[in-house]
Structure formats: C-alpha cells, structure tokens
Design a protein around this motif. Structure first.
Motif, PDB file in Angstrom:
ATOM      1  N   GLU A  77      18.620  24.964 -25.756  1.00  0.00           N
ATOM      2  CA  GLU A  77      18.970  24.297 -24.494  1.00  0.00           C
ATOM      3  C   GLU A  77      19.817  25.194 -23.619  1.00  0.00           C
ATOM      4  O   GLU A  77      19.591  25.321 -22.419  1.00  0.00           O
ATOM      5  CB  GLU A  77      19.709  22.993 -24.780  1.00  0.00           C
ATOM      6  CG  GLU A  77      18.759  21.895 -25.239  1.00  0.00           C
ATOM      7  CD  GLU A  77      19.489  20.768 -25.946  1.00  0.00           C
ATOM      8  OE1 GLU A  77      20.656  20.539 -25.624  1.00  0.00           O
ATOM      9  OE2 GLU A  77      18.864  20.148 -26.826  1.00  0.00           O
ATOM     10  N   GLN A  78      20.803  25.841 -24.267  1.00  0.00           N
ATOM     11  CA  GLN A  78      21.667  26.751 -23.508  1.00  0.00           C
ATOM     12  C   GLN A  78      20.867  27.875 -22.865  1.00  0.00           C
ATOM     13  O   GLN A  78      21.107  28.248 -21.725  1.00  0.00           O
ATOM     14  CB  GLN A  78      22.693  27.360 -24.456  1.00  0.00           C
ATOM     15  CG  GLN A  78      24.091  26.839 -24.235  1.00  0.00           C
ATOM     16  CD  GLN A  78      25.078  27.639 -25.063  1.00  0.00           C
ATOM     17  OE1 GLN A  78      25.071  28.858 -25.059  1.00  0.00           O
ATOM     18  NE2 GLN A  78      25.930  26.929 -25.778  1.00  0.00           N
ATOM     19  N   ILE A  79      19.896  28.386 -23.625  1.00  0.00           N
ATOM     20  CA  ILE A  79      19.107  29.501 -23.102  1.00  0.00           C
ATOM     21  C   ILE A  79      18.268  29.043 -21.923  1.00  0.00           C
ATOM     22  O   ILE A  79      18.211  29.706 -20.883  1.00  0.00           O
ATOM     23  CB  ILE A  79      18.218  30.090 -24.206  1.00  0.00           C
ATOM     24  CG1 ILE A  79      19.095  30.629 -25.330  1.00  0.00           C
ATOM     25  CG2 ILE A  79      17.338  31.194 -23.655  1.00  0.00           C
ATOM     26  CD1 ILE A  79      18.321  31.050 -26.540  1.00  0.00           C
ATOM     27  N   ARG A 126      18.336  30.275 -18.137  1.00  0.00           N
ATOM     28  CA  ARG A 126      17.138  30.781 -17.453  1.00  0.00           C
ATOM     29  C   ARG A 126      16.953  30.064 -16.116  1.00  0.00           C
ATOM     30  O   ARG A 126      16.533  30.671 -15.131  1.00  0.00           O
ATOM     31  CB  ARG A 126      15.906  30.574 -18.334  1.00  0.00           C
ATOM     32  CG  ARG A 126      15.814  31.624 -19.432  1.00  0.00           C
ATOM     33  CD  ARG A 126      14.397  31.758 -19.960  1.00  0.00           C
ATOM     34  NE  ARG A 126      14.329  32.907 -20.878  1.00  0.00           N
ATOM     35  CZ  ARG A 126      14.034  32.810 -22.176  1.00  0.00           C
ATOM     36  NH1 ARG A 126      13.766  31.642 -22.706  1.00  0.00           N
ATOM     37  NH2 ARG A 126      13.993  33.885 -22.926  1.00  0.00           N
ATOM     38  N   MET A 127      17.272  28.759 -16.111  1.00  0.00           N
ATOM     39  CA  MET A 127      17.215  27.999 -14.853  1.00  0.00           C
ATOM     40  C   MET A 127      18.113  28.644 -13.820  1.00  0.00           C
ATOM     41  O   MET A 127      17.816  28.679 -12.639  1.00  0.00           O
ATOM     42  CB  MET A 127      17.702  26.557 -15.078  1.00  0.00           C
ATOM     43  CG  MET A 127      16.808  25.728 -15.960  1.00  0.00           C
ATOM     44  SD  MET A 127      15.258  25.384 -15.143  1.00  0.00           S
ATOM     45  CE  MET A 127      14.500  24.308 -16.344  1.00  0.00           C
ATOM     46  N   ASP A 128      19.271  29.141 -14.311  1.00  0.00           N
ATOM     47  CA  ASP A 128      20.220  29.785 -13.403  1.00  0.00           C
ATOM     48  C   ASP A 128      19.829  31.226 -13.123  1.00  0.00           C
ATOM     49  O   ASP A 128      20.657  32.010 -12.647  1.00  0.00           O
ATOM     50  CB  ASP A 128      21.631  29.760 -14.013  1.00  0.00           C
ATOM     51  CG  ASP A 128      22.185  28.352 -14.034  1.00  0.00           C
ATOM     52  OD1 ASP A 128      21.648  27.527 -13.270  1.00  0.00           O
ATOM     53  OD2 ASP A 128      23.123  28.098 -14.803  1.00  0.00           O
ATOM     54  N   ASN A 129      18.597  31.565 -13.479  1.00  0.00           N
ATOM     55  CA  ASN A 129      18.080  32.889 -13.160  1.00  0.00           C
ATOM     56  C   ASN A 129      18.697  34.022 -13.970  1.00  0.00           C
ATOM     57  O   ASN A 129      18.697  35.154 -13.519  1.00  0.00           O
ATOM     58  CB  ASN A 129      18.252  33.178 -11.669  1.00  0.00           C
ATOM     59  CG  ASN A 129      16.890  33.244 -11.017  1.00  0.00           C
ATOM     60  OD1 ASN A 129      15.896  33.500 -11.700  1.00  0.00           O
ATOM     61  ND2 ASN A 129      16.836  33.007  -9.726  1.00  0.00           N
ATOM     62  N   LEU A 134      21.029  38.308 -22.419  1.00  0.00           N
ATOM     63  CA  LEU A 134      21.404  38.793 -23.753  1.00  0.00           C
ATOM     64  C   LEU A 134      22.916  38.878 -23.869  1.00  0.00           C
ATOM     65  O   LEU A 134      23.523  38.398 -24.823  1.00  0.00           O
ATOM     66  CB  LEU A 134      20.763  40.163 -23.994  1.00  0.00           C
ATOM     67  CG  LEU A 134      21.105  40.833 -25.321  1.00  0.00           C
ATOM     68  CD1 LEU A 134      20.473  40.089 -26.476  1.00  0.00           C
ATOM     69  CD2 LEU A 134      20.630  42.283 -25.340  1.00  0.00           C
ATOM     70  N   ARG A 135      23.520  39.496 -22.858  1.00  0.00           N
ATOM     71  CA  ARG A 135      24.949  39.805 -22.910  1.00  0.00           C
ATOM     72  C   ARG A 135      25.807  38.535 -22.873  1.00  0.00           C
ATOM     73  O   ARG A 135      26.763  38.409 -23.613  1.00  0.00           O
ATOM     74  CB  ARG A 135      25.247  40.724 -21.725  1.00  0.00           C
ATOM     75  CG  ARG A 135      26.669  40.935 -21.347  1.00  0.00           C
ATOM     76  CD  ARG A 135      27.166  42.301 -21.771  1.00  0.00           C
ATOM     77  NE  ARG A 135      28.529  42.520 -21.332  1.00  0.00           N
ATOM     78  CZ  ARG A 135      29.557  41.746 -21.667  1.00  0.00           C
ATOM     79  NH1 ARG A 135      29.355  40.704 -22.421  1.00  0.00           N
ATOM     80  NH2 ARG A 135      30.769  42.017 -21.236  1.00  0.00           N
ATOM     81  N   HIS A 136      25.437  37.584 -22.003  1.00  0.00           N
ATOM     82  CA  HIS A 136      26.332  36.452 -21.771  1.00  0.00           C
ATOM     83  C   HIS A 136      25.968  35.185 -22.527  1.00  0.00           C
ATOM     84  O   HIS A 136      26.799  34.304 -22.684  1.00  0.00           O
ATOM     85  CB  HIS A 136      26.403  36.146 -20.266  1.00  0.00           C
ATOM     86  CG  HIS A 136      27.025  37.262 -19.490  1.00  0.00           C
ATOM     87  ND1 HIS A 136      28.364  37.540 -19.535  1.00  0.00           N
ATOM     88  CD2 HIS A 136      26.479  38.194 -18.681  1.00  0.00           C
ATOM     89  CE1 HIS A 136      28.630  38.588 -18.778  1.00  0.00           C
ATOM     90  NE2 HIS A 136      27.503  39.015 -18.252  1.00  0.00           N
ATOM     91  N   VAL A 137      24.736  35.081 -22.960  1.00  0.00           N
ATOM     92  CA  VAL A 137      24.327  33.843 -23.634  1.00  0.00           C
ATOM     93  C   VAL A 137      23.928  34.088 -25.084  1.00  0.00           C
ATOM     94  O   VAL A 137      24.382  33.401 -25.994  1.00  0.00           O
ATOM     95  CB  VAL A 137      23.158  33.158 -22.872  1.00  0.00           C
ATOM     96  CG1 VAL A 137      22.766  31.865 -23.555  1.00  0.00           C
ATOM     97  CG2 VAL A 137      23.554  32.928 -21.424  1.00  0.00           C
ATOM     98  N   ILE A 138      23.111  35.120 -25.289  1.00  0.00           N
ATOM     99  CA  ILE A 138      22.577  35.333 -26.639  1.00  0.00           C
ATOM    100  C   ILE A 138      23.634  35.928 -27.566  1.00  0.00           C
ATOM    101  O   ILE A 138      23.884  35.404 -28.659  1.00  0.00           O
ATOM    102  CB  ILE A 138      21.341  36.257 -26.595  1.00  0.00           C
ATOM    103  CG1 ILE A 138      20.316  35.763 -25.595  1.00  0.00           C
ATOM    104  CG2 ILE A 138      20.733  36.395 -27.980  1.00  0.00           C
ATOM    105  CD1 ILE A 138      19.694  34.440 -25.915  1.00  0.00           C
TER     106      ILE A 138
END
Lengths: 301, 282
Positions: free
Chosen positions: A192-194, A198-201, A208-212
């Motif tokens: 869901e977070q990913i 992605r919705m936020d472009n 990778l850096r900020h979410v994964i």
C-alpha cells in the motif's frame, strides 16, 4: 500469591521455578564449557609464555608489547580494515542482485537458487576455484587481463593485488548471502505504501531511497551483521589461497594468530592468544553495537 | 511490488530482461562453471594446453580416479560422521534452550539470551588454544567426536537465537490454557510446543548441516590425521599432493561441494527460511 496447601499445586509452583533452568541446563553447560570459559582462558594465556606442552611462564604484557613491534601485525591489521571496507560492498551488490531478480517470470525461482549457489559451497572450494581462476598462464581471469591490458598479472603472487584478489573471492558468496536476505525483505514489503508513493509520482531511485530502503532496514541490519563478522573472521580463503603470502602481504589477524600458535613457525600459544584477544576486542566493538540494537528492539516488542 | 513488474514494461524491455537473466547467471557462476568443465576434461587436454576449448572427450575418469587414488571417500564419510551428530545435538539442545528463553520470564533470561547471541559472533581464534587443549586432555583430539562436541556447543548459540524467536512467535495462549488444565511443563514442551516447531527444526537442520560440513578451521585445529579428517581439510591436503593437476582438484572440489548443494536444493524453502529469520519477522 496466596499460599496453597494442596501438594499438587505446591509442586506446580516449584515446577515453574525449576523448569526454565532444567530446560536451559544442557545447552548452557555445553556453551559454557566450549565457548564462554575458553574466552577467559585465552585472555589468561595471552599473559603467558607457553609452547602448548611445557609449563606456562607468566610474562605480563610482554606478548602485547612484542605485538606492537611486530610488522606482520600491522600488515594484518591493515588488511583486516581492507577486508572490512571492501566486504561491505556485498550489501549494495546483494541489493542490486535482489532487485534484478525480484520479478515474476518463468523459471525465476531456479535463477534465484542458482544465484545463491556460491554461499552454499565451502570456502575451501571457493578458494580453490578462485586460485584456479587467477592462475597465470591458464587461469581464465589472467587470460582476460592479458587480453585487456596485454600484460600478465599473477594476482596471488603479487603483493600489490593479492589481498584484493582474496577479498573478491570472499565477496562472491557474501553477495549471494546479502541477495537472499534482500529477496526475502522485498517479499515482505508494504504494498500500500509503495502504491501510495507511486501515486505521488515517486519512481525508480527516489522510490527506492525513500520508501523501499526504510522498509528493508531489518534485512540491511542482518546483512551488516553477517558481513562485518564475516570480514573480520576471514580465515579459510587466506589459508587456502595464499597462507598469508607472498611474504606475509595477505596476512589477516585470524590467520596470523593460527600461524603463530599452531604451525611450523612454532607453537607460541601465548603470543597467538594475544593476537586473538586483539581480534576479539575489535569484534566486541561491533558485537556490542549489534546487541545494543537488538536490546532496543526487544524493548519495543 | 518493487521494482515494477516486468510484465508492465514494453515488449523490448521484457525481451531484454529474458536475455539478460541467463547471461548474468553465466557470468555470476563463471568460476563454478569453469571448475565443473575442468573436472570433466581429460588430463591430456590440460597437457596439450586446451584449458578453455571444448573438452576433447568427457572424462568421467577424473572422478573415478579421485575416488580410487585418494581417500576422498573416507573424508566424505568423516564429514558425515561429524555433521549428522552435530545437527541432531545442536538442534536438540536448542529446542530446550529456546523453549526456556521464550516461555519463562526468569531474571537472567535476557542476559543468557544475549550471551548465546554474542558467543555466536566471536572470532574462532579466541577459542582455539583452550578448546584444542580441552580436546587433547579429554583424549578426543584427532577424533570426529572431538569435532562434534565443539560444533554442538558452538552451533547451539545460533540455534538458540533462532528457536527462541520462533517460539516467541507461537500463540502463548496454547501454553497458558494447558497450564490451567494442569499439564506439566515437560508435557507442554513435548506435546504442544515441539510439534509446532517442525518448520524451525527443518530450517535449522539444513543450515547447521551446511555450516558444519563447510567448516575448515576446526577441522584443521582439532584433527591431524587422515582417519578423522573431514572433506574440507582433506581437500586442502589433497590439493597439496595434486600439484597443478587441476582436473583432479576440480573433480575433488565438486565432490566436496555436492552434499550441501544437494541439501540446499532438496530443502530450499527451509534453508532460506532459516537464513532470513529475523529479516522477515521485524
């Protein structure tokens, strides 16, 4: 707790007190005899002059003083730092391999297992493979270098390159190990977070850096632990590929210790123990950091 | 899913990925493939300088000669004699210690747990002199039993970490309700918890098998003669005898590597579950 006169209940309360120690005892005794007590004994022996057979002579800090004047010690220490620094490359390399393989295509499971292969093989075999790989005249790697540069290099016989050559051999299984840790981590991402990101472009590198990566933190932690410990423990490859040579230039503390305490160079148990204590203290710095982090995690449970 | 599934990419990108996979694999496994090919190359090829071309024939003979002319079969047997009892001992003991540390809240609990964890990370060299001395004094130097006892003790550290975390993940209510029913602690362990530990036991067994099979350091420190030597140390000794007979060294390497590789392929899921526990449960 209210006192209960019934014998069955009484036994049950005692049982709760005795049971943990009874369950713990067999394993803990073995661990005490073979791991914890020997650490103390080694520290004790490091203050002695001892050939392993005759009587021990107390020499105080003499072994440590001698170590401070031993050129090989500094070569080994420098090489250990090199191992540590370069070995950490296994983490980004493992992550890259994991990202490459984290797809759902036909046969991918087999690919993943085959990529993991180097980790399953004994380091003795890895060492022999790379010795063959680097061999001048017929080693594939030397042929490649010859083809690229026109001149031949005998990696394992050259003081300038030998440690790098051995570390490269070590990185092969270590990268596979980190890869498998990251593959599992990638399987457990919060989708869901990913999708929200992605919705936020957020794409590619930024994603990778900020979410994964933050989600992969537990995998990164374990990869760090096993890689740092693996780098400082490196023994097998050095022993197989060069035995510390040429002229002691690929020496590391673990092999230096073994050589001093148990080889044709003599049975200097006290001196060897002193080297082991130095290596132990270096590793304890990291072990303490790891344990402190684990304690913090336990508290958060 | 991250990265974006390749199915959503353009057709050329999908094709490129499908082509890149086998190429990357071959490059990655290059040293292994080289050794595997060399192990099947006739000695005459090497003598004639045919190191890289197609072997002129497939020389299964190399494997036959390694088994016939060297004690590698014996070394393999020794490795099994060390590895299998170690797996049973270490996994068995850690079922008990893991249960003790996961289920009971006694005072020294965390301390004992972290002693096991820390012991697991220390350098072998700090144990070498005393453990060798202990093994000599017990008359177990140069025996497989001497190796087994050390490996059991050392692997128990790692296994305890694993088992304790695994049991912590089980529903505690099961144990609570059994206690209310008056089931003894041993019965709880034996009949309620142990059956649930099967996946952990499988994972640890494969992992410990691989670790101990591949051990080289202790095999050189606690064993001297051929009769107790495991295959890792044996292979190194043979390498000294087969100077530059790379077809034999390669065949020997493949033989020594095979048991853990087979184990991995047969029990892959367990193996990976074992390695990554802690990475998955965060």
């Amino acid at each position: 707790m209210p006192h209960d006169p019934q014998p069955a209940r009484f036994w049950k309360r005692n049982q709760m007190k005795i049971a943990p120690y009874a369950f713990l005892a067999p394993g803990a005794v073995m661990f005490l005899i073979y791991v914890l007590i020997p650490i103390v004994q080694s520290i004790w022996i490091s203050f002695q002059d001892w050939d392993g057979l005759g009587p021990k002579t107390w020499v105080g800090l003499a072994n440590y003083v001698e170590l401070m004047d031993d050129d090989t010690f500094y070569v080994a220490l420098k090489n250990n730092l090199l191992w540590l620094g370069l070995y950490l490359l296994a983490i980004p390399m493992g992550l890259a391999a994991a990202l490459f393989l984290n797809q759902n295509v036909w046969g991918i499971r087999l690919y993943k297992s085959l990529f993991f292969f180097p980790f399953v093989i004994s380091q003795v075999v890895v060492g022999l493979m790379f010795t063959w790989f680097y061999a001048p005249d017929f080693g594939l790697f030397s042929q490649l270098i010859k083809w690229l540069t026109g001149s031949e290099v005998a990696i394992l016989a050259d003081e300038r390159y030998v440690t790098y050559g051995i570390i490269a051999a070590g990185l092969w299984p270590q990268t596979a190990y980190c890869m498998i840790l990251y593959l599992t981590g990638l399987n457990n991402l919060n989708f869901e977070q990913i999708e929200a990101a992605r919705m936020d472009n957020a794409r590619g590198w930024r994603l990778l850096r900020h979410v994964i990566l933050p989600q992969l933190a537990p995998a990164t932690f374990i990869a760090m632990v096993v890689t740092v410990i693996g780098a400082l423990r490196s023994f097998d490859l050095v022993s197989i590929m060069t035995a510390g040579g040429p002229y002691g230039s690929s020496q590391v503390l673990s092999y230096f210790m073994y050589e001093q305490a148990l080889s044709e160079y003599g049975y200097r148990m006290g001196y060897g123990a002193a080297i082991a204590v130095v290596l132990f203290l270096i590793m304890m710095v990291f072990i303490t950091l790891f344990i402190m982090r684990m304690i913090a995690q336990e508290r958060n449970r | 899913m991250f990265p974006t599934p390749i199915q959503k990419a353009s057709a050329p990108a999908r094709l490129a990925y499908q082509i890149a996979l086998p190429i990357a694999l071959v490059i990655w496994l290059f040293p292994l493939i080289g050794v595997a090919v060399t192990s099947l190359r006739p000695a005459s090829d090497l003598a004639a300088g045919n190191y890289f071309g197609m072997p002129s024939s497939i020389a299964y003979e190399n494997y036959a000669s390694v088994f016939r002319d060297s004690p590698i079969g014996w070394y393999i047997l020794n490795s099994f004699k060390v590895t299998i009892p170690t797996v049973i001992g270490a996994v068995g003991l850690s079922c008990l210690t893991g249960f003790a540390l996961a289920v009971y809240g006694f005072r020294a609990n965390l301390w004992v747990f972290f002693a096991f964890v820390a012991g697991n990370f220390i350098p072998f060299q700090i144990l070498m002199v005393p453990v060798r001395e202990l093994t000599l004094k017990a008359g177990l130097y140069d025996t497989t039993l001497g190796l087994v006892l050390f490996h059991v003790a050392f692997q128990t550290g790692f296994c305890t970490l694993f088992m304790r975390n695994f049991i912590k993940g089980l529903p505690f209510a099961l144990i609570e309700s059994a206690r209310v029913e008056g089931v003894s602690e041993w019965q709880i362990f034996r009949h309620i918890v142990l059956p649930l530990m099967r996946p952990a036991i499988a994972a640890l067994s494969v992992l410990v098998f691989t670790f101990v099979w591949n051990d080289y350091f202790w095999a050189t420190v606690l064993v001297q003669g051929q009769h107790a030597m495991p295959v890792t140390a044996g292979l190194y000794a043979l390498n000294g005898q087969w100077v530059a007979a790379w077809h034999l060294v390669s065949a020997g390497s493949i033989i020594a590597a095979l048991p853990p590789v087979l184990m991995f392929f047969l029990m892959q899921r367990h193996f990976i579950a074992g390695l990554t526990l802690g990475a998955t449960k965060g």
